[in-house]
Scaffold this motif. Structure first.
Motif, PDB file in Angstrom:
ATOM      1  N   LEU A 126       0.898  -1.337   0.051  1.00  0.00           N
ATOM      2  CA  LEU A 126      -0.024   0.131  -0.162  1.00  0.00           C
ATOM      3  C   LEU A 126       0.973   1.309   0.048  1.00  0.00           C
ATOM      4  CD1 LEU A 126      -2.877  -1.020   2.441  1.00  0.00           C
ATOM      5  CD2 LEU A 126      -2.676  -1.195  -0.044  1.00  0.00           C
ATOM      6  N   ARG A 127       2.098   1.331   0.226  1.00  0.00           N
ATOM      7  CA  ARG A 127       2.987   2.509   0.057  1.00  0.00           C
ATOM      8  C   ARG A 127       2.892   3.357  -1.345  1.00  0.00           C
ATOM      9  NH1 ARG A 127       5.581   3.151   4.628  1.00  0.00           N
ATOM     10  NH2 ARG A 127       6.166   1.122   5.943  1.00  0.00           N
ATOM     11  N   TYR A 128       2.630   2.538  -2.183  1.00  0.00           N
ATOM     12  CA  TYR A 128       2.344   3.129  -3.814  1.00  0.00           C
ATOM     13  C   TYR A 128       1.536   4.136  -3.264  1.00  0.00           C
ATOM     14  CZ  TYR A 128       0.021   3.613  -8.153  1.00  0.00           C
ATOM     15  OH  TYR A 128      -0.649   3.923  -9.126  1.00  0.00           O
ATOM     16  N   PHE A 129       0.234   4.051  -2.528  1.00  0.00           N
ATOM     17  CA  PHE A 129      -0.850   5.031  -2.587  1.00  0.00           C
ATOM     18  C   PHE A 129      -0.248   6.518  -1.965  1.00  0.00           C
ATOM     19  CE2 PHE A 129      -2.826   1.188  -3.302  1.00  0.00           C
ATOM     20  CZ  PHE A 129      -3.706   1.434  -4.553  1.00  0.00           C
ATOM     21  N   VAL A 130       0.705   6.537  -1.118  1.00  0.00           N
ATOM     22  CA  VAL A 130       1.358   7.617  -0.146  1.00  0.00           C
ATOM     23  C   VAL A 130       1.371   8.781  -0.955  1.00  0.00           C
ATOM     24  CG1 VAL A 130       2.825   8.449   1.656  1.00  0.00           C
ATOM     25  CG2 VAL A 130       1.963   6.202   1.787  1.00  0.00           C
ATOM     26  N   GLY A 131       0.725   9.939  -0.600  1.00  0.00           N
ATOM     27  CA  GLY A 131       0.794  10.965  -1.196  1.00  0.00           C
ATOM     28  C   GLY A 131      -0.729  11.753  -1.777  1.00  0.00           C
ATOM     29  N   GLN A 132      -0.656  12.753  -2.831  1.00  0.00           N
ATOM     30  CA  GLN A 132      -1.713  13.298  -2.918  1.00  0.00           C
ATOM     31  C   GLN A 132      -2.107  13.004  -4.355  1.00  0.00           C
ATOM     32  OE1 GLN A 132      -1.148  17.538  -2.311  1.00  0.00           O
ATOM     33  NE2 GLN A 132      -1.458  17.358  -0.213  1.00  0.00           N
ATOM     34  N   TRP A 133      -3.368  12.856  -4.863  1.00  0.00           N
ATOM     35  CA  TRP A 133      -3.927  12.244  -5.935  1.00  0.00           C
ATOM     36  C   TRP A 133      -5.055  13.114  -6.411  1.00  0.00           C
ATOM     37  CZ3 TRP A 133      -1.909   7.820  -8.297  1.00  0.00           C
ATOM     38  CH2 TRP A 133      -0.922   7.167  -7.428  1.00  0.00           C
ATOM     39  N   GLU A 134      -5.356  13.369  -7.605  1.00  0.00           N
ATOM     40  CA  GLU A 134      -6.561  14.027  -8.231  1.00  0.00           C
ATOM     41  C   GLU A 134      -6.915  13.319  -9.462  1.00  0.00           C
ATOM     42  OE1 GLU A 134      -5.256  17.947  -8.669  1.00  0.00           O
ATOM     43  OE2 GLU A 134      -3.639  17.698 -10.283  1.00  0.00           O
ATOM     44  N   GLY A 135      -8.254  13.559  -9.543  1.00  0.00           N
ATOM     45  CA  GLY A 135      -8.815  12.787 -10.792  1.00  0.00           C
ATOM     46  C   GLY A 135     -10.169  13.045 -11.325  1.00  0.00           C
ATOM     47  N   THR A 136     -10.878  12.254 -12.179  1.00  0.00           N
ATOM     48  CA  THR A 136     -12.122  12.451 -12.440  1.00  0.00           C
ATOM     49  C   THR A 136     -12.827  11.000 -12.320  1.00  0.00           C
ATOM     50  OG1 THR A 136     -11.474  11.677 -14.695  1.00  0.00           O
ATOM     51  CG2 THR A 136     -11.739  13.986 -14.426  1.00  0.00           C
ATOM     52  N   GLY A 137     -14.230  10.873 -12.196  1.00  0.00           N
ATOM     53  CA  GLY A 137     -14.950   9.718 -11.913  1.00  0.00           C
ATOM     54  C   GLY A 137     -16.534   9.788 -12.831  1.00  0.00           C
ATOM     55  N   GLU A 138     -16.894   8.695 -12.885  1.00  0.00           N
ATOM     56  CA  GLU A 138     -18.048   8.735 -13.676  1.00  0.00           C
ATOM     57  C   GLU A 138     -18.821   7.255 -12.892  1.00  0.00           C
ATOM     58  OE1 GLU A 138     -18.062   8.228 -18.046  1.00  0.00           O
ATOM     59  OE2 GLU A 138     -16.163   9.483 -17.955  1.00  0.00           O
ATOM     60  N   ASN A 150       0.277   2.787 -13.482  1.00  0.00           N
ATOM     61  CA  ASN A 150       1.887   2.894 -13.373  1.00  0.00           C
ATOM     62  C   ASN A 150       2.226   3.665 -12.158  1.00  0.00           C
ATOM     63  OD1 ASN A 150       1.383   5.571 -13.966  1.00  0.00           O
ATOM     64  ND2 ASN A 150       1.046   5.280 -15.966  1.00  0.00           N
ATOM     65  N   ALA A 151       3.448   4.055 -12.116  1.00  0.00           N
ATOM     66  CA  ALA A 151       3.848   4.722 -10.830  1.00  0.00           C
ATOM     67  C   ALA A 151       2.978   6.080 -10.332  1.00  0.00           C
ATOM     68  CB  ALA A 151       5.376   5.109 -11.147  1.00  0.00           C
ATOM     69  N   ASP A 152       2.286   6.582 -11.294  1.00  0.00           N
ATOM     70  CA  ASP A 152       1.559   7.952 -10.993  1.00  0.00           C
ATOM     71  C   ASP A 152       0.066   7.715 -11.216  1.00  0.00           C
ATOM     72  OD1 ASP A 152       3.712   9.315  -9.757  1.00  0.00           O
ATOM     73  OD2 ASP A 152       4.591   9.464 -11.851  1.00  0.00           O
ATOM     74  N   GLU A 153      -0.568   6.434 -11.617  1.00  0.00           N
ATOM     75  CA  GLU A 153      -1.953   6.494 -11.958  1.00  0.00           C
ATOM     76  C   GLU A 153      -2.538   5.164 -11.322  1.00  0.00           C
ATOM     77  OE1 GLU A 153      -4.242   7.064 -16.148  1.00  0.00           O
ATOM     78  OE2 GLU A 153      -2.015   6.555 -16.461  1.00  0.00           O
ATOM     79  N   TYR A 192      -7.269   8.183 -11.265  1.00  0.00           N
ATOM     80  CA  TYR A 192      -6.442   9.019 -10.300  1.00  0.00           C
ATOM     81  C   TYR A 192      -5.025   9.252 -10.926  1.00  0.00           C
ATOM     82  CZ  TYR A 192      -9.891   9.185  -6.553  1.00  0.00           C
ATOM     83  OH  TYR A 192     -10.925   9.453  -5.803  1.00  0.00           O
ATOM     84  N   ARG A 193      -4.702  10.596 -10.816  1.00  0.00           N
ATOM     85  CA  ARG A 193      -3.295  10.699 -11.133  1.00  0.00           C
ATOM     86  C   ARG A 193      -2.583  11.306 -10.014  1.00  0.00           C
ATOM     87  NH1 ARG A 193      -0.692  10.412 -15.504  1.00  0.00           N
ATOM     88  NH2 ARG A 193      -1.416  10.214 -17.435  1.00  0.00           N
ATOM     89  N   ARG A 194      -1.259  10.991  -9.785  1.00  0.00           N
ATOM     90  CA  ARG A 194      -0.418  11.413  -8.559  1.00  0.00           C
ATOM     91  C   ARG A 194      -0.171  13.007  -8.970  1.00  0.00           C
ATOM     92  NH1 ARG A 194       2.119   8.698  -4.898  1.00  0.00           N
ATOM     93  NH2 ARG A 194       2.504   6.853  -6.299  1.00  0.00           N
ATOM     94  N   LYS A 195      -0.743  13.846  -8.026  1.00  0.00           N
ATOM     95  CA  LYS A 195      -0.658  15.153  -7.756  1.00  0.00           C
ATOM     96  C   LYS A 195       1.120  15.579  -7.714  1.00  0.00           C
ATOM     97  CE  LYS A 195      -2.548  19.305  -5.942  1.00  0.00           C
ATOM     98  NZ  LYS A 195      -3.304  19.941  -5.019  1.00  0.00           N
TER      99      LYS A 195
END
Length: 169
Positions: free
Chosen positions: A23-35, A139-142, A164-167
């Motif tokens: 789960l360390r992959y997720f640490v940080g800020q993310w932004e994205g879109t949803g449907e 990938n590393a940021d999505e 989501y994409r890493r901010k």
């Protein structure tokens, strides 16, 4: 010679494996879109370790655009805590939603590229409902998050999907 070998190896213990590695992959800020069923959204999320790195805190905000079913749009927020249950050797995800729902999930699959959490309990909803969250690491940021619901006696249906994409700082 044997005493020397024992003395040298006695202090060499293997470090415990990092249970949080998946789960360390997720640490940080993310932004994205949803449907999905609630409509089209812009979303932001932050993952961070808290309480002496024993829990992973998640804060989520989704802003849904106005639509015929909901002309004013909607803001959805939820807070989550993820813990590692050593006895079950599973992650436990507890979500607290602004609508009053509290979901408790456990990992039911994790192959390093896809992580699936399936509900154990849901508070403040009629009995028999189930939920599932699937995270696909692109990938590393999505990553893509798919949230599914199942009514009593029914199969899971996609409720929403967020990308989501890493901010970047």
């Amino acid at each position: 010679m044997l005493c020397l070998f024992i003395g040298l190896t006695a202090g060499q213990t293997k470090p415990a494996p990092d249970v949080w590695e998946p789960l360390r992959y997720f640490v940080g800020q993310w932004e994205g879109t949803g449907e999905g069923k609630p409509g089209v959204s812009k979303t932001s999320r932050e993952y961070r370790f808290v309480l002496n790195n024993k829990f992973l805190e998640v804060r989520n905000r989704s802003e849904y655009e106005p639509q015929p079913k909901n002309p004013k749009g909607e803001i959805h927020e939820d807070w989550s805590m993820i813990s590692f249950d050593r006895s079950r050797k599973q992650f436990v995800l507890r979500q607290f939603h602004v609508e009053g729902f509290v979901n408790q999930f456990v990992t039911t699959s994790n192959d390093g590229k896809t992580i699936v959490f399936t509900s154990e309990s849901i508070e403040n909803i009629p009995a028999g409902w189930r939920a599932r969250e699937t995270y696909k690491l692109i990938n590393a940021d999505e990553f893509i998050e798919t949230f599914e619901l199942a009514g009593p006696g029914k199969d899971f249906e996609v409720y929403s999907e967020n990308r989501y994409r890493r901010k970047k700082k």
